[in-house]
Design a protein around this motif. Sequence first.
Motif, PDB file in Angstrom:
ATOM      1  N   ALA A 177       0.072  10.148 -16.642  1.00  0.00           N
ATOM      2  CA  ALA A 177      -0.426   8.890 -16.099  1.00  0.00           C
ATOM      3  C   ALA A 177      -1.817   8.612 -16.652  1.00  0.00           C
ATOM      4  N   SER A 178      -2.131   7.345 -16.800  1.00  0.00           N
ATOM      5  CA  SER A 178      -3.451   6.941 -17.302  1.00  0.00           C
ATOM      6  C   SER A 178      -4.039   5.872 -16.387  1.00  0.00           C
ATOM      7  N   LEU A 179      -5.349   5.873 -16.303  1.00  0.00           N
ATOM      8  CA  LEU A 179      -6.086   4.974 -15.423  1.00  0.00           C
ATOM      9  C   LEU A 179      -7.221   4.332 -16.210  1.00  0.00           C
ATOM     10  N   HIS A 180      -7.402   3.020 -16.037  1.00  0.00           N
ATOM     11  CA  HIS A 180      -8.458   2.282 -16.732  1.00  0.00           C
ATOM     12  C   HIS A 180      -9.038   1.250 -15.769  1.00  0.00           C
ATOM     13  N   ARG A 181     -10.364   1.178 -15.746  1.00  0.00           N
ATOM     14  CA  ARG A 181     -11.024   0.235 -14.844  1.00  0.00           C
ATOM     15  C   ARG A 181     -12.474  -0.005 -15.271  1.00  0.00           C
ATOM     16  N   ILE A 182     -13.058  -1.026 -14.644  1.00  0.00           N
ATOM     17  CA  ILE A 182     -14.461  -1.374 -14.865  1.00  0.00           C
ATOM     18  C   ILE A 182     -15.209  -1.153 -13.550  1.00  0.00           C
ATOM     19  N   ALA A 219     -14.424   2.919 -17.184  1.00  0.00           N
ATOM     20  CA  ALA A 219     -14.026   4.236 -16.688  1.00  0.00           C
ATOM     21  C   ALA A 219     -12.548   4.467 -17.011  1.00  0.00           C
ATOM     22  N   TRP A 220     -12.207   5.729 -17.206  1.00  0.00           N
ATOM     23  CA  TRP A 220     -10.836   6.061 -17.600  1.00  0.00           C
ATOM     24  C   TRP A 220     -10.468   7.454 -17.081  1.00  0.00           C
ATOM     25  N   GLY A 221      -9.158   7.753 -17.086  1.00  0.00           N
ATOM     26  CA  GLY A 221      -8.704   9.075 -16.682  1.00  0.00           C
ATOM     27  C   GLY A 221      -7.251   9.308 -17.048  1.00  0.00           C
ATOM     28  N   PHE A 222      -6.863  10.577 -17.142  1.00  0.00           N
ATOM     29  CA  PHE A 222      -5.481  10.978 -17.401  1.00  0.00           C
ATOM     30  C   PHE A 222      -5.074  12.053 -16.387  1.00  0.00           C
ATOM     31  N   ASN A 223      -3.809  12.028 -16.031  1.00  0.00           N
ATOM     32  CA  ASN A 223      -3.272  13.002 -15.074  1.00  0.00           C
ATOM     33  C   ASN A 223      -1.919  13.499 -15.592  1.00  0.00           C
ATOM     34  N   PHE A 224      -1.860  14.780 -15.967  1.00  0.00           N
ATOM     35  CA  PHE A 224      -0.623  15.401 -16.453  1.00  0.00           C
ATOM     36  C   PHE A 224      -0.059  16.288 -15.338  1.00  0.00           C
ATOM     37  N   THR A 225       1.177  16.052 -14.975  1.00  0.00           N
ATOM     38  CA  THR A 225       1.801  16.803 -13.887  1.00  0.00           C
ATOM     39  C   THR A 225       3.225  17.196 -14.274  1.00  0.00           C
ATOM     40  N   GLY A 226       3.741  18.213 -13.603  1.00  0.00           N
ATOM     41  CA  GLY A 226       5.119  18.641 -13.843  1.00  0.00           C
ATOM     42  C   GLY A 226       5.585  19.605 -12.772  1.00  0.00           C
ATOM     43  N   ARG A 273       0.844  -1.197   0.000  1.00  0.00           N
ATOM     44  CA  ARG A 273       0.000   0.000   0.000  1.00  0.00           C
ATOM     45  C   ARG A 273       0.880   1.249   0.000  1.00  0.00           C
ATOM     46  N   THR A 274       0.639   2.124  -0.969  1.00  0.00           N
ATOM     47  CA  THR A 274       1.323   3.408  -1.037  1.00  0.00           C
ATOM     48  C   THR A 274       0.546   4.305  -2.006  1.00  0.00           C
ATOM     49  N   PHE A 275       1.130   5.459  -2.349  1.00  0.00           N
ATOM     50  CA  PHE A 275       0.456   6.354  -3.290  1.00  0.00           C
ATOM     51  C   PHE A 275       0.200   5.636  -4.616  1.00  0.00           C
ATOM     52  N   THR A 276      -0.959   5.887  -5.184  1.00  0.00           N
ATOM     53  CA  THR A 276      -1.286   5.283  -6.466  1.00  0.00           C
ATOM     54  C   THR A 276      -0.288   5.705  -7.537  1.00  0.00           C
ATOM     55  N   THR A 277      -0.103   4.847  -8.522  1.00  0.00           N
ATOM     56  CA  THR A 277       0.763   5.160  -9.655  1.00  0.00           C
ATOM     57  C   THR A 277       0.203   6.306 -10.476  1.00  0.00           C
ATOM     58  N   PHE A 278      -1.068   6.627 -10.273  1.00  0.00           N
ATOM     59  CA  PHE A 278      -1.739   7.703 -10.992  1.00  0.00           C
ATOM     60  C   PHE A 278      -1.286   9.090 -10.523  1.00  0.00           C
ATOM     61  N   THR A 279      -0.664   9.174  -9.339  1.00  0.00           N
ATOM     62  CA  THR A 279      -0.271  10.461  -8.770  1.00  0.00           C
ATOM     63  C   THR A 279       1.204  10.753  -9.026  1.00  0.00           C
ATOM     64  N   ASP A 280       1.602  11.990  -8.688  1.00  0.00           N
ATOM     65  CA  ASP A 280       2.984  12.431  -8.835  1.00  0.00           C
ATOM     66  C   ASP A 280       3.296  13.322  -7.636  1.00  0.00           C
ATOM     67  N   THR A 281       3.963  12.761  -6.632  1.00  0.00           N
ATOM     68  CA  THR A 281       4.224  13.517  -5.409  1.00  0.00           C
ATOM     69  C   THR A 281       5.231  14.647  -5.612  1.00  0.00           C
ATOM     70  N   SER A 282       6.039  14.590  -6.662  1.00  0.00           N
ATOM     71  CA  SER A 282       6.998  15.668  -6.897  1.00  0.00           C
ATOM     72  C   SER A 282       6.304  16.950  -7.326  1.00  0.00           C
ATOM     73  N   ALA A 283       5.051  16.862  -7.785  1.00  0.00           N
ATOM     74  CA  ALA A 283       4.277  18.046  -8.160  1.00  0.00           C
ATOM     75  C   ALA A 283       3.194  18.360  -7.134  1.00  0.00           C
ATOM     76  N   ALA A 284       3.256  17.718  -5.967  1.00  0.00           N
ATOM     77  CA  ALA A 284       2.269  17.979  -4.927  1.00  0.00           C
ATOM     78  C   ALA A 284       2.627  19.262  -4.187  1.00  0.00           C
ATOM     79  N   PRO A 285       1.636  20.062  -3.811  1.00  0.00           N
ATOM     80  CA  PRO A 285       1.922  21.346  -3.158  1.00  0.00           C
ATOM     81  C   PRO A 285       2.386  21.169  -1.719  1.00  0.00           C
TER      82      PRO A 285
END
Length: 496
Positions: free
Chosen positions: A339-344, A359-366, A251-263
Amino acid sequence: MFHPFQSTRPDTPGIYWACCLVAVIVWLSASCLQAEDWFRDAEEAYPSVTSSFGRQVSFPLAATSQPSGVMLASHDQPVVTSTVSGLQPTELTPPEPPNLLPVSAKFFQDETVLADPVLQNFTNQQFMTESRRLDIGFDFYSAPSFNDGLIIYGDNVAMKIGGYVKADFIYDFNPIDSTDSFVTTDIPVGAPPRTNSRFHARQTRMSFDTRWLATDDHVVRIYVEGDFFSDDDQFRLRHAYGESGHLLVGRTFTTFTDTSAAPATLDFEGSVSAVNRRQAQARWTTLFLREDLEMAVAVEDTRFIIDVPMGVMGESRSPSPDFVGHLRLDKDWGQFQVASLHRIGGFQPDGQDVLTRYAWGFNFTGAMLVRPRTKAYYQIVFGDGIGSYRGLPDAAPISATQSDLLSMMGWMVGTTHEWNDEWSSNFTYAENRLDNLPGQDLDDVHKTTYLAVNLIWQPSERVRIGTEYLYGIRENISGDVGAANRLQTSFIFDLP
């Protein structure tokens, strides 16, 4: 009648005080002089002597022989005198340059600082699953550094105990139902005015980072972290995972996130668009085509939230896990990730088969350096059926008997600046919007806004004190709006 006692010793207190005053003046004058001022005249008189000052000498010191019949008077009076009588002052010659022993050489001669051979195997270790961060401001997301602090170790194994104590002092100027964190969806619309004060230390964390050498000399790691941000301040699990080479499981942060761009907010909740979800997963991370490009793929736990229509009875189902992947570009001046996310997602009405939707989603971070002590960061996240990654519904009613996926779009911009080695600031602005469906209630949330600005002071190495202003807006489907203002002061004491 007794006469006053008289002494034959002269009365001299004034002389003593004068001598003390002269000594103090001499000492103050000496402390204000620079080293070159002390030897300015000596350099003109004895150039051969002063030319050796500050020069490193070799060890051991070689014994110096003195001329026959000549001896050194003293170190304080470096003048050579002769035992031969009748020597005239004009025959005095400057002494040979003395062999000066530097203080550092005197106390640390031939001393070598050796690093512990066990800890050398684990310090400065970079794991594939760890996101490299720009070293600007403070990091509230990554594990504590393994290079120093409280480390317990044995044969080929070491454990770092980390964490911090964080005490938050909060004052709300407007109604908000989440008193410990600034959750903008909890801002009531149309509520009567009220203020609120709250003190807590629920964000206090403890972590245990254990590493050991496997049989093939690669490092295996187990990391466990928890805090007290739960009901009744009970200790709760944040991270619990093991990793070896390219593989991470736990258990840890999802691969969908980017902690280096977290405030870097003092507020625990953070931006309304930031993906802070932690869940169980199996992740594989590797380099892709080039040294600065990383690819990760993961199978993760799923959580599907449905607002069930009033006329339907049933439960949400999870027919499949979440499939998540990302590509990450790492440069010295910035990091960028998509990052991309795909699920049912599924729902099973009572007595019927499971209904599913994709269901789907995209996350662009920098995050990037714009100046040596300033970084800017951004995020754009969107998709259908991914609202649960922000604590929102994934699906909502379109009629009294039907539901559909709910679309979401969020974005964030921010900057972190270091004013000097002790003071830093962070500014974050974010919005999140839902494409609401016809069957939703008019008082359901449509849009949220989040603003945070802080000033953090680090008076010593492991102590931080900060103040943060927070402003949030909740807008309902009906168009009604509620706003909240908060002031938060935090005291943070890091474990070594």
